[in-house]
Design a protein around this motif. Sequence first.
Motif, short mmCIF file in Angstrom:
data_model
loop_
_atom_site.label_atom_id
_atom_site.label_comp_id
_atom_site.label_asym_id
_atom_site.label_seq_id
_atom_site.Cartn_x
_atom_site.Cartn_y
_atom_site.Cartn_z
N SER A 14 29.96 -21.35 -20.33
CA SER A 14 28.45 -21.25 -20.57
C SER A 14 27.52 -20.87 -19.22
N LEU A 15 28.10 -20.86 -18.00
CA LEU A 15 27.68 -20.43 -16.83
C LEU A 15 27.18 -18.82 -16.94
N ASP A 16 26.43 -18.56 -16.01
CA ASP A 16 25.96 -17.16 -15.96
C ASP A 16 26.79 -16.47 -14.62
N TRP A 17 27.81 -16.01 -14.72
CA TRP A 17 28.86 -15.64 -13.90
C TRP A 17 28.27 -14.50 -13.15
N ALA A 18 27.43 -13.82 -13.92
CA ALA A 18 26.81 -12.43 -12.97
C ALA A 18 26.01 -12.93 -12.07
N TYR A 19 25.21 -14.07 -12.36
CA TYR A 19 24.46 -14.56 -11.37
C TYR A 19 25.10 -15.15 -10.17
N ILE A 20 26.02 -15.71 -10.44
CA ILE A 20 26.83 -16.53 -9.53
C ILE A 20 27.51 -15.70 -8.56
N LEU A 21 28.20 -14.65 -9.14
CA LEU A 21 28.86 -13.68 -8.25
C LEU A 21 27.75 -12.80 -7.51
N THR A 22 26.80 -12.26 -7.77
CA THR A 22 25.88 -11.67 -7.07
C THR A 22 25.12 -12.48 -5.90
N PHE A 23 24.95 -13.70 -6.38
CA PHE A 23 24.19 -14.69 -5.62
C PHE A 23 25.07 -14.88 -4.20
N LEU A 64 15.58 -13.03 -11.59
CA LEU A 64 16.42 -12.79 -12.52
C LEU A 64 15.86 -13.25 -13.98
N PHE A 65 14.97 -14.38 -13.90
CA PHE A 65 14.23 -15.14 -14.98
C PHE A 65 13.35 -13.83 -15.52
N ILE A 72 12.13 -20.45 -21.59
CA ILE A 72 12.23 -21.98 -20.73
C ILE A 72 13.76 -22.51 -21.15
N GLU A 73 14.29 -22.06 -22.22
CA GLU A 73 15.61 -22.83 -22.62
C GLU A 73 16.77 -22.43 -21.77
N LYS A 74 16.56 -21.20 -21.25
CA LYS A 74 17.72 -20.34 -20.43
C LYS A 74 17.59 -20.90 -18.86
N VAL A 75 16.31 -21.61 -18.45
CA VAL A 75 16.00 -22.17 -17.03
C VAL A 75 17.29 -23.23 -16.72
N GLU A 76 17.94 -23.69 -17.90
CA GLU A 76 18.88 -24.79 -17.37
C GLU A 76 20.15 -24.20 -17.21
N LEU A 78 20.66 -21.22 -15.85
CA LEU A 78 20.39 -20.47 -14.62
C LEU A 78 20.63 -21.52 -13.21
N LEU A 79 20.00 -23.03 -13.49
CA LEU A 79 20.02 -23.84 -12.55
C LEU A 79 21.25 -24.40 -12.39
N GLN A 80 22.33 -24.51 -13.52
CA GLN A 80 23.55 -25.06 -13.50
C GLN A 80 24.18 -24.10 -12.72
N SER A 81 24.14 -22.60 -13.00
CA SER A 81 24.95 -21.68 -12.29
C SER A 81 24.74 -21.63 -10.73
N PHE A 82 23.30 -21.84 -10.56
CA PHE A 82 22.83 -22.15 -9.11
C PHE A 82 23.62 -23.13 -8.38
N VAL A 83 23.49 -24.20 -8.91
CA VAL A 83 24.31 -25.45 -8.27
C VAL A 83 25.73 -25.13 -8.32
N PHE A 84 26.39 -24.66 -9.29
CA PHE A 84 27.91 -24.54 -9.43
C PHE A 84 28.11 -23.30 -8.19
N SER A 85 27.35 -22.42 -8.01
CA SER A 85 27.48 -21.15 -6.95
C SER A 85 27.58 -22.01 -5.54
N MET A 86 26.48 -22.86 -5.60
CA MET A 86 26.55 -23.33 -4.22
C MET A 86 27.89 -24.13 -3.62
N VAL A 87 28.17 -24.87 -4.67
CA VAL A 87 29.23 -25.85 -4.48
C VAL A 87 30.47 -24.91 -4.42
#
Length: 107
Positions: A14-23, A64-65, A72-76, A78-87
């Motif tokens: 369910s994570l946004d892998w395109a966001y994670i890898l590019t970030f 990206l948003f 607004i439903e997709k913000v969560e 992106l936020l989960q993908s952001f936290v996951f990519s940081m970790v």
Amino acid sequence: MTDISQQILDYLSSLDWAYILTFILIAYSINQYKITDWLSKVLKIKIQTRYRVLLIGLIYGIFLFFIRGYTIEKVERLLQSFVFSMVFHKLILETILNKFFNPNKSI
């Protein structure tokens, strides 16, 4: 045990892998010493790496948003993908890269 593994797989898919890898690529490239030196000269302030990465992730997520036309439903997501990519970047990628490119340094 299969329920837990299925939930983990569902979460990962369910994570946004395109966001994670590019970030991760953007954050890694901006944190190169030549770019950070240039930014500190231009902005006349020195920002710690963790805050630079945080700002990059937030600005890139907001960008990206609007570009993708998320609701607004997709913000969560992106936020989960952001936290996951940081970790993922800090714990896994840096450990692997340090192991291969700095073999004398103990982790």
